[in-house]
Scaffold this motif. Structure first.
Motif, PDB file in Angstrom:
ATOM      1  N   TRP A  64       4.711   2.412  -3.469  1.00 34.94           N
ATOM      2  CA  TRP A  64       4.052   1.883  -2.294  1.00 34.94           C
ATOM      3  C   TRP A  64       4.682   2.528  -1.070  1.00 34.94           C
TER       4      TRP A  64
ATOM      5  N   TYR B 292       1.942  -0.074 -11.785  1.00 33.73           N
ATOM      6  CA  TYR B 292       2.162   0.290 -10.387  1.00 33.73           C
ATOM      7  C   TYR B 292       3.280   1.325 -10.323  1.00 33.73           C
TER       8      TYR B 292
ATOM      9  N   MET C  70      -1.160  -0.205   4.057  1.00 36.61           N
ATOM     10  CA  MET C  70      -0.397  -0.303   2.821  1.00 36.61           C
ATOM     11  C   MET C  70      -1.014   0.632   1.792  1.00 36.61           C
TER      12      MET C  70
ATOM     13  N   ILE D 113      -0.840   2.038  -2.006  1.00 36.46           N
ATOM     14  CA  ILE D 113      -0.331   1.705  -3.341  1.00 36.46           C
ATOM     15  C   ILE D 113      -0.865   2.722  -4.339  1.00 36.46           C
TER      16      ILE D 113
ATOM     17  N   ALA E 149       7.200   0.027  -6.739  1.00 37.68           N
ATOM     18  CA  ALA E 149       6.256  -1.073  -6.971  1.00 37.68           C
ATOM     19  C   ALA E 149       6.142  -1.320  -8.467  1.00 37.68           C
TER      20      ALA E 149
ATOM     21  N   ILE F 257       7.101  -5.710  -4.729  1.00 37.26           N
ATOM     22  CA  ILE F 257       7.322  -4.649  -3.737  1.00 37.26           C
ATOM     23  C   ILE F 257       8.822  -4.554  -3.494  1.00 37.26           C
TER      24      ILE F 257
END
Length: 220
Positions: free
Chosen positions: A150, A147, A157, A159, A137, A131
């Protein structure tokens, strides 16, 4: 005179119709159709933890230039002060309606870093998520997941990721943050609970470095 009288009567009738319509349904001034967005807007306030912060009080210097003194005693009792309080750290706060108390406090600085868990398939190595600042991310040892971003949304949270071999569409996951400490991060949704530990820095031989002996370059 007769023609003028007819015009006057028509004009008066038109005004009466307009008046009756207006009394039944009036538009809200400056309403451009986005009222629902305003009602559903994220109440989170972002800023920096100020030096007047105390045990039960958070001084938040907001990104808008305001300084708020927020009672955090109830949030502490409810386990909603996540990541601790450190002067100078960036904070995400959900305040009450009159901005005198905080309902949730998240230390964004504590949230940043590399978070890992044993590989759930065989436990042979560590997998996780990095993070980073700016909503970036990245996956850690996860070749089948990419990813993307975020962010914090209403104290949760969010994502965004893409799975290899999937539809190639973005998948958005929204998690409740259950725990955020110096070395632990736990968040969950309706289907799973993810428990991470902060990844320890390693030397050139892959040996964990004790934090007491670590140099600053290991955290860059």
């Amino acid at each position: 005179m007769k023609k003028f009288g007819v015009i006057a009567i028509v004009a008066c009738a038109a005004l009466m119709v307009m008046g009756s319509c207006g009394s039944g349904s009036q538009q809200v001034p400056f309403d451009n159709g986005d009222s629902a967005e305003v009602v559903n807007a994220d109440p989170t306030v972002y800023g920096v933890c100020g030096d007047a912060t105390a045990m039960n009080t958070l001084q938040l210097v907001t990104d808008m230039g305001d300084t708020l003194m927020l009672d955090i005693s109830t949030a502490q009792e409810n386990g909603k002060v996540l990541g601790g309080l450190e002067v100078g750290d960036r904070m995400a706060v959900i305040p009450n309606a009159d901005r005198t108390a905080a309902e949730m406090v998240i230390n964004q600085a504590s949230l940043l870093g590399n978070w890992v868990m044993p590989n759930p398939i065989d436990g042979s190595d560590e997998v996780g998520i990095s993070i980073k600042e700016g909503g970036i991310a990245e996956g850690i040892q996860q070749s089948n997941i990419t990813y993307k971003t975020w962010r914090l949304s209403r104290g949760k949270m969010e994502i965004v990721l893409v799975r290899e071999g999937g539809s190639e569409d973005d998948e958005v996951y929204l998690y409740d943050i259950v725990k955020l400490g110096p070395d632990s991060l736990v968040f969950k949704d309706a289907e799973e609970t993810l428990e991470y530990s902060r990844q320890k820095p390693k030397d050139d031989y892959g040996v964990d470095i004790k934090l007491d002996d670590a140099q600053s370059e290991f955290f860059m």
